[in-house]
Design a protein around this motif. Structure first.
Motif, PDB file in Angstrom:
ATOM      1  N   ASP B 342      -0.296   3.364  -5.174  1.00 18.45           N
ATOM      2  CA  ASP B 342      -1.473   3.060  -5.969  1.00 18.45           C
ATOM      3  C   ASP B 342      -1.202   3.012  -7.466  1.00 18.45           C
ATOM      4  N   VAL B 343      -0.073   3.547  -7.896  1.00 20.96           N
ATOM      5  CA  VAL B 343       0.232   3.563  -9.319  1.00 20.96           C
ATOM      6  C   VAL B 343       1.563   2.876  -9.601  1.00 20.96           C
ATOM      7  N   GLY B 344       2.534   3.141  -8.754  1.00 17.79           N
ATOM      8  CA  GLY B 344       3.874   2.622  -9.000  1.00 17.79           C
ATOM      9  C   GLY B 344       3.996   1.137  -8.779  1.00 17.79           C
ATOM     10  N   ALA B 345       3.238   0.603  -7.829  1.00 18.35           N
ATOM     11  CA  ALA B 345       3.364  -0.812  -7.500  1.00 18.35           C
ATOM     12  C   ALA B 345       1.980  -1.440  -7.399  1.00 18.35           C
TER      13      ALA B 345
END
Lengths: 353, 512
Positions: B342-345
């Motif tokens: 949800d944050v990294g990609a």
């Protein structure tokens, strides 16, 4: 019942799904036509003929498609960034009013400017009016977390009432015999007709060019990447370094400007003045077109022509057989639902336990 | 086996083409602790979900106390005496302990709740099993360990004779885990049977009588806990020997990043930093231990440029940077966020756009136009070099498996947009729970990447809940509790007990 993601996307399915969606739409609409007691085949033939069957039909369809392309594009740009601009209707009217305010014959005479300058000022005024109307809700959203669906939707009513006030007041045409209608636009800034003895005007080329431009920008530029990233996952976009607030504000300005431009182009290309019924819900139909186009700016061109053709065709059909023109709304609405289901069917399969 | 309390026979469950459980047969004896060991995705959770009636098996039968258990019926499982303690608390925060325990045990149409009887029964149960709780305490005020005790009591209150615990130690400090193990042994002595799910080898060997190992949906071995070596268990679980990560000898360098009395004011306790000071040196791995939700997220956000400190100074290479992720990336921070999906990609965008997403303006664009060919070529190289396997660079990143997605994120961070490994070295690596949910192979790979980058001269900050990981990698360790950070000390000067005390907030004495 549950949905399971399909593994690889199948190209055959990707083509078959929209075809099946259109087929479903025609079948469902046929039920309503039959219910109205009209012959189904002949009704469809009349709709097709009225929308696409002759030079005149095409000219009417393309005239109707011009504002729809622009409002569809306005919705597409905003929705891509997950910014829900439901206010294209109001932005269109604001743009139309601003266009007439700058380019209109106030007190019998236009502003004393060379025509190209006046034209540019008119377009600028319309886009700025539309942009401001969308920038305010976007600011409220990014700054205070106010839901833009509510604010943009309600602004439509405010704008329409404001336009109504202007048409009955300061901008009322004294020669219109009491009709609430604005002063006329200076003929020098009207858009040229594309084809003799039809209503198709140069605004169509502007609309198509903007759709192509938007498509290229979405695909090729860093701004396009920012818009898609913010729309897909704002948290991840922020982490990656995308300026989310700035992107949303720019998207709002672009979306509102395009909707405002739709108003100016309608006035300069078709009506010549503003009335309260100049748009039969172009702003709302634009949302349907954006969804039909799968939020692809190039798809907006095709979707706008399709919807315009159905609307125009249904008009002429209803004069021949006893089916109300509302069948057009049924076809468009069901086409949208069927397309959404088809898009899901390409990516998921249904399992019954 | 004399009289098995539970017998699973040939349980098979498919999800599409994935076989989550493949003809698994198991028995559980009275008074036994059976550990269910396996990597993420091995099928442990699916198996107990079937046992508890959340899923219906495609094939196979379950018997409890000699009688068949109807499939897909959690109420029947409860009635048969099977109780489940979930990994994450399922208690209602704003109710009291007694309310939570009684919830669902009384018919809704009865006008009055029999609270007095309920209380007497709860107190009796808690005395009998030695699980002390205050029936009137609000659950929101309880610690994680206490909540777990309430969850166990809730199952016992309903006369559970078989307890299933799903990764119960994931949220506990070492001391709390020890207390839990003692409780479990007590329950077994009382005649209960327990299924204990875990992927941590040490605790499995410490607490259980037998170990059932699942791999790719199949039951590959059932071993007695006593006399089985940890290395054997690891090999059976993974299916091949895993070489331990190796640190190359290297020199320590200068301090590259300094946090000085940093304060972050968050709405919730887990988002606050309270006067945190820390310095990070190149060539050194500094680990932050602690139960998650104690301010680690705020610390990582500050060091990733996602948010600004409300007070105090943060300097990277002597410069104070604005809270702008792009500025931190440009200054040489390699960032591996905790939440990779949800944050990294950005899952909906293709792999190649994700590969350049941190550097889409520089170097992968000029005059506002993305240099598509260069970006795609780089993405291809990145996938090659960091062994990202999937459907290619045009497939959406969300379709990658967890391990491959993490390789993409780690590769993107450590490569710095450069085509070759020797062209870029990050100044600071911020890795937050970098191996959470990864299988053993990907885990070892991530560890090796961190060690190698550190050996080449980067400063590494490792935030982790996994003490094994911290002890294996860290040069220095600091412990976080309630937004406060203990001073970072050499890893060799910490004992496991020290870390546990600090995690529970009792290390403040040392710091003072």
């Amino acid at each position: 019942m549950r949905l399971e993601a399909r593994g690889a996307l199948s190209p055959a399915l990707a083509i078959a799904a929209p075809v099946a969606a259109i087929a479903c739409t025609l079948v469902v609409a046929a039920l309503f036509v039959a219910w109205a007691g009209a012959p189904v085949g002949r009704t469809y033939a009349l709709i097709f003929e009225g929308g696409f069957g002759s030079r005149f039909a095409w000219s009417e369809t393309l005239t109707r498609a011009t504002p729809l392309m622009l409002t569809g594009l306005a919705a597409t740009i905003a929705f891509r960034a997950h910014l829900y601009n439901i206010g294209a209707e109001g932005q269109l009217y604001a743009g139309a009013l601003a266009a007439v305010a700058v380019g209109g014959l106030h007190g019998g005479a236009a502003l004393d400017l060379p025509a190209p300058v006046l034209f540019a000022a008119m377009i600028a005024a319309a886009t700025i009016a539309g942009a401001i109307l969308m920038a305010l809700p976007a600011f409220a959203k990014t700054r205070f977390g106010v839901d833009e669906v509510v604010t943009t939707l309600l602004l439509n009513f405010i704008v329409l009432l404001f336009v109504s006030m202007m048409l009955d007041g300061p901008m009322k045409d004294p020669t219109a015999m009491g009709w609430p209608q604005s002063v006329a636009l200076d003929e020098a800034v009207e858009l040229p007709k594309l084809v003799e003895r039809t209503r198709v005007h140069a605004g169509l080329l502007v609309a198509i060019a903007l759709c192509v431009l938007a498509w290229a920008a979405m695909r090729l530029t860093t701004f396009g990447f920012e818009v898609r990233a913010v729309g897909a996952n704002a948290r991840a976009a922020r982490f990656a370094g995308v300026p989310v607030t700035r992107t949303l504000m720019l998207v709002a300005i672009a979306s509102g400007a395009v909707a405002g431009l739709a108003g100016a182009i309608e006035v300069a290309g078709r009506t010549g003045y503003v009335t309260l019924d100049m748009s039969p819900g172009y702003g709302y139909t634009g949302i349907v077109i954006a969804m039909l186009a799968g939020l692809n700016p190039l798809g907006v061109i095709a979707a706008a022509v399709f919807v315009a053709g159905v609307l125009v065709g249904a008009d002429s059909m209803s004069r021949a057989v006893a089916v109300p023109t509302y069948i057009a709304d049924v076809i468009v609405a069901f086409a949208l639902l069927a397309m959404l289901v088809a898009a899901a069917a390409v990516r998921y399969r249904v399992r019954w336990r | 086996m004399p009289d098995p309390v539970l017998r699973l026979d040939g349980i098979t469950k498919r999800f599409g083409s994935l076989v989550a459980n493949d003809a698994v047969s198991l028995t559980l004896a009275r008074g036994e602790i059976l550990a269910l060991l396996g990597e993420n995705g091995a099928g442990k959770s699916t198996l107990v979900s079937i046992l508890f009636g959340h899923y219906v098996a495609d094939a196979g039968t379950i018997e409890a106390f000699g009688r068949p258990l109807p499939p897909g019926d959690p109420a029947a499982a409860l009635a048969a005496g099977v109780g489940m303690v979930h990994q994450h608390s399922t208690l209602a925060d704003n109710l009291s302990v007694l309310d939570n325990v009684m919830l669902g045990t009384e018919p809704l149409w009865r006008p009055m709740s029999k609270r007095r009887e309920g209380r007497a029964r709860l107190v009796a149960t808690s005395k009998r099993f030695g699980l002390a709780v205050d029936p009137d305490a609000r659950v929101a005020r309880l610690s994680v360990g206490e909540r777990q005790r309430v969850e166990i009591l809730k199952a016992l209150y309903r006369d559970a004779r078989v307890l299933i615990l799903d990764e119960p130690t994931a949220v506990l400090t070492p001391q709390e885990s020890e207390a839990l193990f003692a409780t479990l042994r007590g329950l077994c002595a009382d005649g209960l049977s327990i299924i204990f799910i875990s992927h941590k080898l040490d605790e499995v060997l410490r607490v259980s009588d037998r170990v059932a190992v699942l791999r790719a949906g199949k039951l590959v071995a059932t071993l007695p806990a006593s006399g089985t070596a940890k290395s054997t268990l690891a090999e059976v679980m993974v299916g091949r020997p895993i070489p331990p990560p190796v640190a190359k000898p290297h020199a320590r360098g200068d301090t590259v990043c300094v946090l000085d009395h940093v304060v972050v004011r968050g709405e919730r306790a887990g988002e606050r930093l309270d006067d945190v000071s820390l310095s990070l040196r190149s060539g050194e791995i500094t680990a932050i231990a602690g139960v998650s939700g104690n301010g680690q997220a705020a610390l990582v956000d500050v060091l990733c440029g996602v948010r600004a400190a409300d007070a105090g100074t943060v300097k990277l290479a002597g410069r104070a940077l604005a809270a702008d992720p792009a500025a931190w990336v440009a200054a040489g921070t390699a960032r591996i966020p905790e939440d990779r999906r949800d944050v990294g990609a950005i899952g909906a965008l293709p792999v190649w756009e994700n590969a350049i997403s941190e550097r889409y303006r520089k170097p992968f664009a000029s005059a506002g136009i993305v240099r598509r060919a260069a970006a795609r070529a780089f993405a291809r190289k990145l996938c090659d070099r960091y062994d990202v396997r999937g459907a290619g660079i045009d497939a959406p990143a969300g379709a990658l498996s967890g391990g491959n997605m993490q390789k993409l994120i780690v590769g993107r961070a450590l490569s710095g947009g450069a085509a070759r490994a020797d062209q870029y070295l990050p100044t600071l690596v911020v890795a937050s729970q970098p191996t959470w949910g990864l299988d053993a192979g990907a885990l070892a790979w991530v560890h090796q990447q961190l060690l190698d980058t550190c050996a080449r001269g980067a400063a590494v900050l490792l935030v982790s809940e996994d003490l094994d990981e911290i002890l294996a990698l860290a040069d220095r360790i600091a412990v976080m509790h309630a937004g406060r950070l203990t001073p970072a000390r050499a890893a060799s000067s910490w004992t496991l007990a020290d870390i546990g005390l600090a995690m529970a907030g009792e290390g403040a004495r040392d710091a003072a």
